[in-house]
Design an enzyme around this catalytic site. Structure first.
Site, PDB file in Angstrom:
ATOM      1  N   LYS A 211       8.788  10.077 -12.923  1.00  0.00           N
ATOM      2  CA  LYS A 211       7.832   9.215 -13.798  1.00  0.00           C
ATOM      3  C   LYS A 211       7.542   7.841 -13.191  1.00  0.00           C
ATOM      4  CE  LYS A 211       9.970  11.095 -17.099  1.00  0.00           C
ATOM      5  NZ  LYS A 211       9.979  12.568 -17.153  1.00  0.00           N
TER       6      LYS A 211
ATOM      7  N   TYR B 167      -8.826 -10.475  -8.087  1.00  0.00           N
ATOM      8  CA  TYR B 167      -7.870 -10.810  -7.413  1.00  0.00           C
ATOM      9  C   TYR B 167      -9.170 -12.059  -6.495  1.00  0.00           C
ATOM     10  CZ  TYR B 167      -4.420  -7.757  -7.460  1.00  0.00           C
ATOM     11  OH  TYR B 167      -3.164  -6.953  -8.033  1.00  0.00           O
TER      12      TYR B 167
ATOM     13  N   SER C 225     -12.291   0.879   1.534  1.00  0.00           N
ATOM     14  CA  SER C 225     -12.207   1.284   0.512  1.00  0.00           C
ATOM     15  C   SER C 225     -11.472   1.096  -0.754  1.00  0.00           C
ATOM     16  CB  SER C 225     -11.838   3.559   0.675  1.00  0.00           C
ATOM     17  OG  SER C 225     -10.698   3.507   0.633  1.00  0.00           O
TER      18      SER C 225
ATOM     19  N   SER D 240       3.122   5.583  -0.810  1.00  0.00           N
ATOM     20  CA  SER D 240       2.417   4.270  -0.073  1.00  0.00           C
ATOM     21  C   SER D 240       1.499   3.720  -1.232  1.00  0.00           C
ATOM     22  CB  SER D 240       1.428   4.807   0.468  1.00  0.00           C
ATOM     23  OG  SER D 240       0.691   6.246   0.175  1.00  0.00           O
TER      24      SER D 240
ATOM     25  N   LYS E  11      -0.703  -2.216   1.395  1.00  0.00           N
ATOM     26  CA  LYS E  11      -1.262  -2.987   1.979  1.00  0.00           C
ATOM     27  C   LYS E  11      -0.703  -4.712   1.866  1.00  0.00           C
ATOM     28  CE  LYS E  11      -4.347   0.008   3.864  1.00  0.00           C
ATOM     29  NZ  LYS E  11      -4.930   0.443   5.424  1.00  0.00           N
TER      30      LYS E  11
ATOM     31  N   ASP F 131      18.285  10.557   8.364  1.00  0.00           N
ATOM     32  CA  ASP F 131      17.516  11.349   9.786  1.00  0.00           C
ATOM     33  C   ASP F 131      16.449  11.133  10.263  1.00  0.00           C
ATOM     34  OD1 ASP F 131      16.970  13.715   8.455  1.00  0.00           O
ATOM     35  OD2 ASP F 131      18.995  13.904   8.308  1.00  0.00           O
TER      36      ASP F 131
ATOM     37  N   ASN G 288      -2.305   3.522  -6.892  1.00  0.00           N
ATOM     38  CA  ASN G 288      -3.320   3.116  -7.623  1.00  0.00           C
ATOM     39  C   ASN G 288      -4.511   4.027  -7.197  1.00  0.00           C
ATOM     40  OD1 ASN G 288      -3.541  -0.025  -7.740  1.00  0.00           O
ATOM     41  ND2 ASN G 288      -3.723  -0.168  -5.666  1.00  0.00           N
TER      42      ASN G 288
ATOM     43  N   GLY H 298      -3.971   4.499   9.935  1.00  0.00           N
ATOM     44  CA  GLY H 298      -2.276   4.678  11.364  1.00  0.00           C
ATOM     45  C   GLY H 298      -1.746   3.243  11.487  1.00  0.00           C
TER      46      GLY H 298
END
Length: 329
Positions: A278, A121, A84, A314, A59, A178, A317, A187
């Site tokens: 790992k 942050y 979220s 992706s 993200k 491929d 966390n 999305g």
């Protein structure tokens, strides 16, 4: 499958511009392989480790592109979003890097580890109820009160372009793949990945991986229109959103199929990532591996020629307490 550049909220050009804009801020994430997982799956697998991205998930790419696309006058008023978790943390971090304020609307059921990232942050947390409607209404209220720029988690061309930089890296690291398997929720990720990948290699297959308990994308593809669900039920907390007006046309046209998997398959894939690769991944991050190992993928003759597969891990966390509980079950 050719990409119609005039048709979508992003294209290869905007994705390359995003790469130039964000390259000094993001990590170029590593590509990992495992002979053991190749043997288990019967394919050659290439894991794009976005769990090692700043903020712990892909993200950050889109958030960084969106924030550094703002002009100085707009940036001075700050940014607002609803999320979220991973987009929330990513936007807070990107805002911190630009030195501007971020207002982050977070549903009350968000994983604690992701909320802690936002606070770390410097994001200003505003709580909402758990529904998408409550999240959106709260974000709109904050926007009206502050003048902050709304940065949607996925339904935004700047976000889609930022996420598409993953494909540019992946196809440089493994140009022979491929197939790419990508988690799907709102999305934004798969739209960027598909636009870039199919612009570079029109023959490449792009498959979505989705939880059975939040299978709106699969239903949308089958119906030929956006389908939303009254509720979702999945361990993959990052995959509970629905497709948007900018992401849906790309998913409709460029995503070849949607593979759905259940919670047990997702948790098994997480475990394999921990034990063999790992690598710490969250449920949403492990779903691509779960899809490759699923019976529906293995036995589908349409995918028998998917032999060199890129899998987007992706994010990483994960709420450790939830993880231990899921493994013990």
């Amino acid at each position: 499958m050719e990409v119609n550049k005039e048709k979508y909220a992003a294209d290869l050009s905007s994705i390359k511009e995003a790469r130039a804009r964000i390259s000094s801020f993001i990590h170029k994430t590593p590509l990992m392989t495992s002979e053991s997982l190749d043997a288990i799956s019967g394919r050659r697998l290439f894991f794009k480790c976005e769990c090692f991205q700043k903020g712990g998930a892909f993200k950050f790419r889109g958030a960084c592109n969106a924030i550094f696309s703002l002009d100085d006058q707009q940036a001075a008023k700050g940014v607002v979003t609803h999320s979220s978790g991973n987009h929330a943390a990513a936007l807070a971090l990107a805002a911190k890097l630009r030195g501007i304020t971020s207002y982050i609307v977070i549903p009350k059921n968000a994983p604690q580890c992701k909320v802690q990232h936002v606070v770390r942050y410097g994001g200003q947390v505003i709580w909402s109820e758990t529904t998408i409607k409550s999240r959106e209404e709260t974000a709109t209220t904050v926007q009206q009160e502050t003048g902050a720029a709304l940065i949607h988690p996925y339904n935004d061309g700047r976000i889609i372009s930022g996420q598409g930089t993953i494909s540019l890296e992946l196809l440089e690291q493994a140009p022979h793949i491929d197939t790419i398997i990508v988690p799907i929720s709102g999305g934004g990720l798969i739209s960027g990945v598909a636009l870039a990948a199919k612009s570079i290699n029109p023959a490449i297959r792009v498959l979505a991986a989705e939880p059975k308990g939040a299978n709106d994308a699969a239903q949308s593809k089958a119906a030929g229109r956006i389908v939303t669900l009254p509720e979702t039920n999945t361990v993959a907390d990052g995959l509970r959103a629905f497709l948007g007006e900018f992401t849906w046309p790309i998913v409709r046209d460029l995503v070849d199929d949607v593979i759905t998997v259940d919670n047990t398959e997702i948790i098994k894939a997480m475990r394999l990532c921990y034990e063999i690769l790992k690598v710490a991944v969250e449920p949403s991050g492990a779903i691509g591996l779960a899809a490759v190992l699923s019976d529906s993928f293995r036995t589908n003759p349409a995918w028998k020629d998917c032999n060199q597969i890129g899998i987007i891990l992706s994010g990483g966390n994960v709420d450790l307490e939830v993880l231990w509980n899921s493994f013990s079950k």
